[in-house]
Design an enzyme around this catalytic site. Structure first.
Site, PDB file in Angstrom:
ATOM      1  N   ASN A  46      56.275  -0.164  39.794  1.00  0.00           N
ATOM      2  CA  ASN A  46      56.470   1.215  39.391  1.00  0.00           C
ATOM      3  C   ASN A  46      55.826   2.143  40.421  1.00  0.00           C
ATOM      4  O   ASN A  46      54.829   1.804  41.063  1.00  0.00           O
ATOM      5  CB  ASN A  46      55.961   1.486  37.975  1.00  0.00           C
ATOM      6  CG  ASN A  46      54.489   1.216  37.748  1.00  0.00           C
ATOM      7  OD1 ASN A  46      53.936   0.238  38.238  1.00  0.00           O
ATOM      8  ND2 ASN A  46      53.839   2.075  36.978  1.00  0.00           N
ATOM      9  N   CYS A  57      60.618   2.925  37.654  1.00  0.00           N
ATOM     10  CA  CYS A  57      60.092   1.735  36.993  1.00  0.00           C
ATOM     11  C   CYS A  57      60.134   0.533  37.937  1.00  0.00           C
ATOM     12  O   CYS A  57      60.928   0.494  38.885  1.00  0.00           O
ATOM     13  CB  CYS A  57      60.919   1.416  35.754  1.00  0.00           C
ATOM     14  SG  CYS A  57      60.864   2.678  34.473  1.00  0.00           S
ATOM     15  N   GLU A  59      61.290  -2.423  37.275  1.00  0.00           N
ATOM     16  CA  GLU A  59      62.588  -3.078  37.184  1.00  0.00           C
ATOM     17  C   GLU A  59      63.608  -2.393  38.098  1.00  0.00           C
ATOM     18  O   GLU A  59      64.407  -3.052  38.756  1.00  0.00           O
ATOM     19  CB  GLU A  59      63.106  -3.050  35.734  1.00  0.00           C
ATOM     20  CG  GLU A  59      62.217  -3.755  34.748  1.00  0.00           C
ATOM     21  CD  GLU A  59      61.172  -2.848  34.101  1.00  0.00           C
ATOM     22  OE1 GLU A  59      60.826  -3.098  32.940  1.00  0.00           O
ATOM     23  OE2 GLU A  59      60.689  -1.890  34.755  1.00  0.00           O
ATOM     24  N   CYS A  90      61.981  -0.486  29.566  1.00  0.00           N
ATOM     25  CA  CYS A  90      62.335   0.723  28.817  1.00  0.00           C
ATOM     26  C   CYS A  90      63.846   0.746  28.588  1.00  0.00           C
ATOM     27  O   CYS A  90      64.588  -0.073  29.140  1.00  0.00           O
ATOM     28  CB  CYS A  90      61.870   1.969  29.580  1.00  0.00           C
ATOM     29  SG  CYS A  90      62.819   2.313  31.089  1.00  0.00           S
ATOM     30  N   CYS A  93      65.872   1.025  31.793  1.00  0.00           N
ATOM     31  CA  CYS A  93      65.870  -0.214  32.591  1.00  0.00           C
ATOM     32  C   CYS A  93      66.692  -1.309  31.919  1.00  0.00           C
ATOM     33  O   CYS A  93      67.308  -2.123  32.604  1.00  0.00           O
ATOM     34  CB  CYS A  93      64.442  -0.680  32.867  1.00  0.00           C
ATOM     35  SG  CYS A  93      63.679   0.317  34.171  1.00  0.00           S
TER      36      CYS A  93
END
Length: 139
Positions: A46, A57, A59, A90, A93
């Protein structure tokens, strides 16, 4: 299914990325690593920004690294975060993962001690909307 050697590689790559996270505002460093169906390994962390919604993020970073390397299909992704709670992807993501993964793709959630929980993408994002829902889109 992901074997123990692959799991260890994902965990180590995610932990290394987590150590490089830029999280000066939240102090919540996250790392992610993924395997493509071809076996490519890509990681991200992140990256926060003073203009809060502009951060990214872990990901998203891993997916961007995969795409930059020419990868297009996620087989498994591991997300590692701090604290005692589960650091699941999240909502945004989950949708990013869906763009590049089938419903049975493995999503692993880890802490410093190792994997805490395994999910499939379908468990995290049921009845999802993806490329196959669009005319001419990939499945």
């Amino acid at each position: 299914m992901i074997d123990e050697t692959s799991l260890a590689a994902l965990f180590e790559a995610a932990r290394a990325a987590q150590a490089s996270a830029y999280a000066p505002y939240s102090g919540f460093a996250v790392g992610a690593a993924l395997f493509t169906v071809e076996g490519g390994l890509h990681a991200g962390c992140n990256v926060e920004n003073a203009a809060y919604p502009s951060g990214t993020c872990a990901e998203a970073g891993a997916i961007a690294a995969m795409a930059a390397a020419g990868g297009r299909r996620i087989a498994a992704i591991l997300v590692v975060g701090p604290g005692e709670g589960l650091c699941t992807p999240c909502g945004a993501c989950r949708q990013r993962i869906r763009e590049f993964a089938a419903g049975d793709a493995v999503v692993l959630v880890a802490g410093a001690e190792g994997v805490r929980r395994r999910f499939t993408l379908d468990e995290l994002l049921p009845a999802s909307f993806g490329p196959g829902n669009l005319a001419g889109g990939a499945t």
